[in-house]
Design a protein around this motif. Structure first.
Motif, PDB file in Angstrom:
ATOM      1  N   GLU A 264       0.843  -1.208   0.000  1.00  8.81           N
ATOM      2  CA  GLU A 264       0.000   0.000   0.000  1.00  8.81           C
ATOM      3  C   GLU A 264       0.878   1.258   0.000  1.00  8.81           C
ATOM      4  OE1 GLU A 264      -3.207  -0.084  -0.452  1.00  8.81           O
ATOM      5  OE2 GLU A 264      -3.686  -2.164   0.035  1.00  8.81           O
TER       6      GLU A 264
ATOM      7  N   GLN B 177      -5.303  10.016  -4.769  1.00  5.81           N
ATOM      8  CA  GLN B 177      -5.098   8.564  -4.731  1.00  5.81           C
ATOM      9  C   GLN B 177      -3.909   8.210  -3.824  1.00  5.81           C
ATOM     10  OE1 GLN B 177      -7.369   6.683  -6.092  1.00  5.81           O
ATOM     11  NE2 GLN B 177      -6.387   4.823  -5.339  1.00  5.81           N
TER      12      GLN B 177
ATOM     13  N   GLU C  47      -4.013   5.719  -0.589  1.00  8.50           N
ATOM     14  CA  GLU C  47      -3.141   4.546  -0.396  1.00  8.50           C
ATOM     15  C   GLU C  47      -2.420   4.607   0.946  1.00  8.50           C
ATOM     16  OE1 GLU C  47      -3.625   2.163  -2.165  1.00  8.50           O
ATOM     17  OE2 GLU C  47      -4.304   2.948  -4.077  1.00  8.50           O
TER      18      GLU C  47
ATOM     19  N   HIS D 239      -4.798   3.412   3.402  1.00 10.54           N
ATOM     20  CA  HIS D 239      -4.939   1.942   3.352  1.00 10.54           C
ATOM     21  C   HIS D 239      -3.811   1.276   4.153  1.00 10.54           C
ATOM     22  CE1 HIS D 239      -7.218   2.151  -0.790  1.00 10.54           C
ATOM     23  NE2 HIS D 239      -7.905   2.657   0.213  1.00 10.54           N
TER      24      HIS D 239
ATOM     25  N   GLU E 103      -3.617  -1.856  -9.777  1.00  9.23           N
ATOM     26  CA  GLU E 103      -4.762  -2.142  -8.903  1.00  9.23           C
ATOM     27  C   GLU E 103      -5.187  -3.609  -8.989  1.00  9.23           C
ATOM     28  OE1 GLU E 103      -5.962  -0.498  -6.454  1.00  9.23           O
ATOM     29  OE2 GLU E 103      -4.639   1.183  -6.860  1.00  9.23           O
TER      30      GLU E 103
ATOM     31  N   VAL F 243      -2.991  -5.472  -6.724  1.00 12.45           N
ATOM     32  CA  VAL F 243      -3.375  -5.248  -5.325  1.00 12.45           C
ATOM     33  C   VAL F 243      -4.623  -6.079  -4.990  1.00 12.45           C
ATOM     34  CG1 VAL F 243      -4.156  -3.533  -3.618  1.00 12.45           C
ATOM     35  CG2 VAL F 243      -2.332  -2.947  -5.223  1.00 12.45           C
TER      36      VAL F 243
ATOM     37  N   GLN G 121     -11.476  -2.390  -3.563  1.00 16.54           N
ATOM     38  CA  GLN G 121     -10.757  -2.766  -4.786  1.00 16.54           C
ATOM     39  C   GLN G 121     -11.683  -2.781  -6.001  1.00 16.54           C
ATOM     40  OE1 GLN G 121      -7.524  -2.044  -3.536  1.00 16.54           O
ATOM     41  NE2 GLN G 121      -7.370  -2.990  -5.536  1.00 16.54           N
TER      42      GLN G 121
ATOM     43  N   GLU H 140     -11.757   0.805  -6.886  1.00 15.97           N
ATOM     44  CA  GLU H 140     -10.456   1.258  -7.408  1.00 15.97           C
ATOM     45  C   GLU H 140     -10.261   0.812  -8.856  1.00 15.97           C
ATOM     46  OE1 GLU H 140      -8.928   3.421  -5.079  1.00 15.97           O
ATOM     47  OE2 GLU H 140      -7.311   2.114  -4.361  1.00 15.97           O
TER      48      GLU H 140
HETATM   49 FE1  FEO Z   1      -4.889   0.427  -1.704  1.00 17.71          FE
HETATM   50 FE2  FEO Z   1      -5.390   1.145  -4.602  1.00 17.71          FE
HETATM   51  O1  FEO Z   1      -5.335  -0.154  -3.306  1.00 17.71           O
END
Ligand code: FEO
Length: 164
Positions: free
Chosen positions: A17, A46, A50, A53, A94, A97, A127, A130
């Protein structure tokens, strides 16, 4: 108490992240250098997401009595080509991720770690959003194509209004 396996995977996720944050910050700086202030703004928001996150995973490990291990973050690239190439990279990133989050969820199921399952459900939904956001921008950039500078700046203007 977190199992060693979940702790290890979650520490890897913090690293992923925070790398995502670095990557999007590098993309934001690059977009600004290409005079796309709206894309730069979107990517900076963004970057902040992150970071949050990574912090959510960090706090989950702490709350569950685990041990946080901050790992080194690779340097992201400096240049990213066209805005289409850049957003195709965002989408591909993404997807990676998402695979990591799914892997974490699978581990939480195997370990019967119910608290982590609930915690991870937020990330599973996140997600979906995203990937959809990145895919939408890629589709719009493809529609604009290489030739319509006006279209590109219109999209740049629209993305400049992103709040969160
Ligand atoms: Fe934290 Fe864009 O996934």
């Amino acid at each position: 108490m977190l199992s060693k396996k979940m702790q290890e995977l979650m520490n890897n996720q913090i690293q992923a992240e925070f790398y995502s944050a670095q990557l999007y910050l590098a993309m934001s700086v690059y977009s600004e250098s290409e005079n796309f202030k709206g894309f730069a703004h979107w990517l900076k928001v963004q970057y902040q997401e992150e970071t949050s996150h990574g912090m959510k995973f960090l706090e989950h490990i702490v709350e569950r009595g685990g041990e946080v291990e901050l790992k080194s973050i690779d340097a992201p690239p400096v240049k990213f080509g066209s805005m289409l190439k850049l957003f195709e990279e965002v989408l591909a990133h993404e997807k990676k991720v998402t695979a990591m989050i799914n892997n974490l969820y699978e581990a939480a199921l195997k370990e019967k770690d119910y608290a982590s399952q609930i915690f991870l459900q937020w990330f599973i939904s996140e997600q979906v959003e995203e990937e959809a956001n990145a895919a939408e921008i890629v589709a719009q950039l493809k529609m604009i194509g290489d030739k319509s500078v006006g279209g590109l700046f219109q999209l740049d203007h629209a993305l400049g209004h992103r709040k969160g």
